[in-house]
Design a protein around this motif. Structure first.
Motif, PDB file in Angstrom:
ATOM      1  N   GLY A  29      46.754  45.114  38.552  1.00  0.00           N
ATOM      2  CA  GLY A  29      45.318  45.285  38.319  1.00  0.00           C
ATOM      3  C   GLY A  29      45.125  45.938  36.962  1.00  0.00           C
ATOM      4  N   LYS A  30      44.046  46.721  36.858  1.00  0.00           N
ATOM      5  CA  LYS A  30      43.682  47.292  35.548  1.00  0.00           C
ATOM      6  C   LYS A  30      44.803  48.196  35.004  1.00  0.00           C
ATOM      7  N   ILE A  31      45.297  49.100  35.853  1.00  0.00           N
ATOM      8  CA  ILE A  31      46.300  50.062  35.373  1.00  0.00           C
ATOM      9  C   ILE A  31      47.657  49.378  35.166  1.00  0.00           C
ATOM     10  N   GLY A  32      48.035  48.523  36.104  1.00  0.00           N
ATOM     11  CA  GLY A  32      49.310  47.815  35.981  1.00  0.00           C
ATOM     12  C   GLY A  32      49.380  47.022  34.687  1.00  0.00           C
ATOM     13  N   TYR A  75      54.625  42.144  40.247  1.00  0.00           N
ATOM     14  CA  TYR A  75      54.321  41.510  41.532  1.00  0.00           C
ATOM     15  C   TYR A  75      52.918  41.926  41.953  1.00  0.00           C
ATOM     16  N   ASP A  76      52.154  40.957  42.445  1.00  0.00           N
ATOM     17  CA  ASP A  76      50.819  41.246  42.987  1.00  0.00           C
ATOM     18  C   ASP A  76      50.541  40.230  44.085  1.00  0.00           C
ATOM     19  N   VAL A  77      49.648  40.589  45.008  1.00  0.00           N
ATOM     20  CA  VAL A  77      49.273  39.627  46.044  1.00  0.00           C
ATOM     21  C   VAL A  77      48.276  38.603  45.497  1.00  0.00           C
TER      22      VAL A  77
END
Ligand code: NAD
Length: 330
Positions: free
Chosen positions: A153-156, A173-175
């Protein structure tokens, strides 16, 4: 509109009072945290404003609703401490600050990585004592290392951009899909691949029933020997006992955390004159390769300014019957 704030510090008062000049709400700042014993203090406040470790469970929400609260304004991004189905049932709307400064948290993440790697915290103390020996301070080049980010997301994504600047290979990795990956040069991979290939694993996903104890004995077993684990997201993502086992076997060579599962009893207060009763936390502190900060990743002036502005705008939108763009629903 009357707004009762729980769990406030001097810096909250400063930034909210300044930002409120554009809104004119009636702000009441309480230092106590919100819980079953203190919710009565919000009697008559249409809006209650809380932070990450306030207790907003069903009994608290019922009392707040009975006493006239209609809006719960979170001055943070995460909402894992709120019983959202209960709030919906009681007709209490919940708003949050989905983004303030992703740079603040991403930069703190990198600060933890660099400090743990180059031992600047230990060097600072040594040099002040006239000890210029380098034994035990050796680090590694970040250049060419593989970093695995969980949550894009924003921070990643800001963290990914910074680490690409260091010459790291960045896996993520993200859903959800990540349209920015190609432009950043980030490889989107499976969770198993993050665990198997990363020299540094950094957590940037929210705490949900699906992510609770994402880092556990089984996931640690999948990681590289000597891995660095960083968590600036939420304490509950990590099974702390499993991480302590990983540190003892030296599977985990470095741990940097800004959040801790049981931080509600410790963080944001000066506990220096007290005997800390949390034996798990004290065990973590006993490792010299563990670096803990007390949930300060968000703590920059830019972030506090943004939090105050968005929170007060959320409240003004509620007062004026506008669409609540930052509403969180069950
Ligand atoms: P965000 O909503 O922009 O991004 C979170 C990402 O995690 C999303 O892309 C989402 O799809 C992904 N995600 C959700 N479930 C997942 C799963 N099971 N596995 C992998 N990815 C998953 O949030 P953000 O602004 O980047 O913030 C990330 C987290 O950082 C927040 O949830 C919050 O807990 C934490 N945070 C900490 C501080 C601090 O001071 N330490 C400050 C702000 C935020």
């Amino acid at each position: 509109m009357k707004v009762t704030f729980f769990n406030t510090k001097a810096y909250d008062k400063q930034f909210f009072t300044e930002a409120n000049q554009a809104h004119g709400h009636q702000l009441e700042f309480l230092e106590v945290p919100l819980n079953e014993n203190t919710c009565v203090l919000a009697k008559g406040a249409t809006v209650v404003c809380v932070f990450v470790n306030d207790t907003v469970n069903a009994p608290v929400l019922r009392q707040l609703a009975e006493n006239g609260t209609k809006l719960l304004a979170l001055r943070c991004a995460g909402y894992n401490n709120v019983d959202l189905p209960e709030a919906a049932q009681l007709g209490v709307q919940v708003v949050r600050v989905p983004a303030y400064s992703p740079y603040a948290v991403a930069e703190h993440t990198v600060a933890l990585i660099l400090t743990l790697n180059r031992n600047t915290h230990r060097a600072y103390n040594r040099v002040r004592e006239g000890n210029f020996a380098l034994n035990g301070l050796m680090g590694f080049d970040l250049h060419g290392k593989t970093v695995g980010l969980i949550g894009l997301g924003k921070i990643g994504l800001v963290t990914a951009r910074i680490l690409k600047g260091f010459g790291c290979r960045v896996l993520g990795y993200d859903v959800q899909s990540c349209p920015e990956a190609e432009e950043i040069g980030l490889e989107v991979v499976s969770l198993d691949q993050v665990f198997a290939e990363a020299d540094i694993v950094s957590l940037h996903c929210p705490l949900t029933p699906q992510t609770y104890h994402l880092i556990n004995d089984a996931s640690i077993a999948q990681m590289k020997k000597g891995v660095m684990l960083i968590n600036t997201s939420r304490g509950g993502l990590i099974d702390t006992q499993a991480v302590i086992r990983g540190l003892k076997t030296e599977k985990i060579k470095y741990l940097g955390i800004d959040v801790y599962e049981e931080e509600g009893n410790l963080f944001f207060e000066d506990q220096s004159g007290k005997v800390i009763q949390d034996d798990v936390f004290m065990r973590l502190l006993s490792f010299n390769n563990v670096l803990i900060t007390g949930h300060q990743a968000f703590f920059t002036s830019e972030a506090l300014h943004g939090i105050a502005q968005v929170t007060l705008q959320n409240i003004t939108d509620f007062e004026q019957g506008q669409t609540l763009v930052n509403e969180v629903k069950a």
